[in-house]
Design a protein around this motif. Structure first.
Motif, mmCIF file in Angstrom:
data_model
loop_
_atom_site.group_PDB
_atom_site.id
_atom_site.type_symbol
_atom_site.label_atom_id
_atom_site.label_comp_id
_atom_site.label_asym_id
_atom_site.label_seq_id
_atom_site.Cartn_x
_atom_site.Cartn_y
_atom_site.Cartn_z
ATOM 1 N N PHE A 7 0.872 -1.183 0.000
ATOM 2 C CA PHE A 7 0.000 0.000 0.000
ATOM 3 C C PHE A 7 0.904 1.227 0.000
ATOM 4 O O PHE A 7 1.666 1.448 0.941
ATOM 5 C CB PHE A 7 -0.912 0.010 1.234
ATOM 6 N N ASP A 8 0.842 2.006 -1.080
ATOM 7 C CA ASP A 8 1.690 3.193 -1.183
ATOM 8 C C ASP A 8 0.894 4.418 -0.728
ATOM 9 O O ASP A 8 0.003 4.891 -1.433
ATOM 10 C CB ASP A 8 2.145 3.352 -2.643
ATOM 11 N N VAL A 9 1.240 4.903 0.447
ATOM 12 C CA VAL A 9 0.492 6.039 1.011
ATOM 13 C C VAL A 9 0.979 7.376 0.414
ATOM 14 O O VAL A 9 0.347 8.420 0.627
ATOM 15 C CB VAL A 9 0.595 6.025 2.554
ATOM 16 N N GLY A 10 2.073 7.331 -0.343
ATOM 17 C CA GLY A 10 2.703 8.549 -0.866
ATOM 18 C C GLY A 10 1.728 9.537 -1.499
ATOM 19 O O GLY A 10 1.681 10.709 -1.095
ATOM 20 N N PRO A 11 0.940 9.107 -2.506
ATOM 21 C CA PRO A 11 0.040 10.060 -3.148
ATOM 22 C C PRO A 11 -0.953 10.717 -2.174
ATOM 23 O O PRO A 11 -1.253 11.901 -2.301
ATOM 24 C CB PRO A 11 -0.706 9.197 -4.171
ATOM 25 N N PHE A 12 -1.440 9.966 -1.195
ATOM 26 C CA PHE A 12 -2.366 10.555 -0.211
ATOM 27 C C PHE A 12 -1.652 11.677 0.549
ATOM 28 O O PHE A 12 -2.163 12.784 0.703
ATOM 29 C CB PHE A 12 -2.855 9.491 0.778
ATOM 30 N N ARG B 17 -0.512 19.383 -0.143
ATOM 31 C CA ARG B 17 -0.768 20.472 -1.103
ATOM 32 C C ARG B 17 -2.198 20.982 -1.014
ATOM 33 O O ARG B 17 -2.699 21.625 -1.936
ATOM 34 C CB ARG B 17 -0.462 19.974 -2.512
ATOM 35 N N GLU B 18 -2.844 20.656 0.103
ATOM 36 C CA GLU B 18 -4.219 21.120 0.369
ATOM 37 C C GLU B 18 -5.213 20.673 -0.698
ATOM 38 O O GLU B 18 -6.130 21.403 -1.075
ATOM 39 C CB GLU B 18 -4.261 22.633 0.562
#
Ligand code: IP8
Length: 258
Positions: A116-121, A127-128
């Motif tokens: 599970f890649d949480v990076g994009p979240f 970036r609001e």
């Protein structure tokens, strides 16, 4: 942080293939916009854009025959079509939604979540922007593909972010002692925890739902409640409830305790 799961049964007509509950979706988007702060993630179910075809081709069990591959492609396309409707509704409500498709950030192995890649979240929240994820068909390194429920996404986010509040927006007031659509004497439960699941008479609606039906969903919610301060199931068809719940007001519903 606030995690909101818009259930597939509240934003779609679950028994009719690819049928949106457009006015309810727009209203829920407005209610969310009226109350939600910047630290919010929205996840939505697949409803009739996912469950009907996924059940027909038994996608939840993994690869079995080549005809399933067409259904994998179709369901992935359909849940994205639903996601675009959700993004449109949130944009009209002047929020800043951005899609995070599970097929790009989750990988399964033999039916279980492996990556599970949480990076994009994280990146979008910083970036609001408002991350929006959903139930999807994802790749499985043993079974070729698997179904990731929106609730699986919520569970992973809850483990990583330990949110203040998780709201499950359903088409009923909460969890009842029996199916309220069939039994008038069914009573709304104020709270449920791991022990309470045995005392509920579950309907056999699991046939239309490839991600475990109500019992499976409640088990996952109890798991989620171990990682969040306040987890509630509320009725999204009752006007104003989501807005009030998002603001932290007490609304009718069922609290889930871990
Ligand atoms: O409606 C199911 O997600 P859920 C995903 O959140 C598919 O359980 C593709 C049926």
């Amino acid at each position: 942080m606030l995690l909101v799961k818009l259930g597939g049964s509240v934003i779609t007509v679950k028994s009719k293939y690819r049928t949106l509950r457009g006015p309810d979706l727009s209203r829920l988007a407005r209610e969310l916009a009226a109350g939600a702060g910047p630290d919010t993630v929205v996840v939505h179910g697949a409803g009739s854009y996912g469950h009907i075809l996924a059940a027909k081709h038994r996608l939840g069990e993994g690869y079995d025959n080549p005809a399933q591959l067409g259904a994998v492609a179709q369901v992935q396309r359909d849940v994205r079509a639903l996601d675009l409707k959700v993004l449109d509704a949130l944009l009209r409500a002047r929020l800043r939604p951005v899609a995070v498709p599970p097929s790009l950030v989750m990988r399964y192995h033999d039916g279980r979540l492996a990556v599970f890649d949480v990076g994009p979240f994280r990146d979008y929240l910083m970036r609001e922007l408002l991350p929006v994820s959903f139930g999807d068909v994802v790749m499985d390194t043993k079974r070729r593909f698997a179904i990731a429920s929106g609730d699986d996404v919520i569970l992973e986010l809850a483990k990583l972010f330990r949110p203040e509040r998780v709201l499950f927006v359903a088409d009923v007031d909460g969890v009842f002692t029996a199916d309220p659509k069939r039994h008038k004497e069914a009573k709304l439960l104020e709270a449920i925890g791991p022990g309470a699941l045995d005392s509920i008479a579950f309907a056999t609606e699991a046939t239309q739902d490839v991600t475990g039906g109500l019992r499976g969903k409640l088990l996952r919610m109890v798991e989620i409640a171990k990682h969040a301060r306040d987890v509630r199931i509320i009725n999204g068809l009752a006007r104003g409830r989501l807005e009030a719940a998002v603001r932290g007001d007490d609304v009718p519903g069922t609290r889930v305790v871990g």
